[in-house]
Enzyme design. Sequence first.
Site, PDB file in Angstrom:
ATOM      1  N   GLU A  80     -15.861 -76.643 -52.173  1.00 15.93           N
ATOM      2  CA  GLU A  80     -16.634 -75.840 -51.221  1.00 15.93           C
ATOM      3  C   GLU A  80     -17.791 -76.674 -50.644  1.00 15.93           C
ATOM      4  O   GLU A  80     -18.108 -77.750 -51.160  1.00 15.93           O
ATOM      5  CB  GLU A  80     -17.180 -74.605 -51.934  1.00 15.93           C
ATOM      6  CG  GLU A  80     -16.108 -73.632 -52.423  1.00 15.93           C
ATOM      7  CD  GLU A  80     -15.355 -72.918 -51.295  1.00 15.93           C
ATOM      8  OE1 GLU A  80     -15.793 -72.977 -50.138  1.00 15.93           O
ATOM      9  OE2 GLU A  80     -14.309 -72.312 -51.595  1.00 15.93           O
ATOM     10  N   ASN A  89     -14.845 -72.668 -43.713  1.00 11.45           N
ATOM     11  CA  ASN A  89     -16.116 -73.355 -43.980  1.00 11.45           C
ATOM     12  C   ASN A  89     -15.909 -74.849 -44.255  1.00 11.45           C
ATOM     13  O   ASN A  89     -16.823 -75.535 -44.693  1.00 11.45           O
ATOM     14  CB  ASN A  89     -16.842 -72.706 -45.157  1.00 11.45           C
ATOM     15  CG  ASN A  89     -16.046 -72.791 -46.451  1.00 11.45           C
ATOM     16  OD1 ASN A  89     -14.970 -73.397 -46.487  1.00 11.45           O
ATOM     17  ND2 ASN A  89     -16.559 -72.205 -47.513  1.00 11.45           N
TER      18      ASN A  89
END
Length: 249
Positions: free
Chosen positions: A143, A136
Amino acid sequence: MEVIKVRDYNEMSKKAAEYITSKVKSSTCINLGLATGGTPLGLYKNMVLDFQKNKTDYQHVTSFNLDEYVGLSEDHPNSYHYYMKENLFNYINILKSNVHLPNGKGVSLKKECDHYDKLIKGCGGIDVQVLGIGQNGHIGFNEPGTSFGTKTHVVKLTESTRQANKHFFNDMDEVPTHAITMGIQSIMNSREILLLASGAEKGVAINKLLQGDLNEQFPASILQLHPNVTVIADEQSLTSHISIQDITT
Ligand code: PGA
């Protein structure tokens, strides 16, 4: 961004080890930023082999790792302290006092984060930062959605990350809920970045890294703004990008 295309994981690992050991050999003092995960295991294995064969000296090397779980002691088999000792530090002559990872057992985690950034700065900054990349686009534990301006900070692990790590622990309650990670800005402050990628599952991420837009939803995209990034990526992770002009082989 320079992209070095290699055949497979083994070649990626060898090239990365040549890259790092040549920097270590040609410097009198060097600060390395190190990563954990599956990707750099082959790099560390080749660094250990090189140490055994060529006696490359690490006494002038200082290291800073990207991240560590909150709440795990240094000797917990799932801590990144343990990973680094088991895969690299125990087998080269780096000085224990020169090895740094965030302290996930600190009483004040905020203080630990500030201290880590100050420590890096006080040592003169990171010369070469090794990075993997998440599917991702995460770098370290940063993140999607993490601000590009972050320094070292505490992150709450997503349930999917905790679930993915579950099999390393006895039960779900033991899986850490938080980690300390170098921030995106801390990573960008490194003078040089070496990003490694192997396998088809990294293909989409590598494509976005090299050709996608700058976007906080894809943290690694910030590396497009860094003046000195080398990507060593294998054929499988690059299959859809063979038209890229600046690939060197
Ligand atoms: P991996 O993780 O090396 O285990 O694929 C990469 C990363 O999360 O940076």
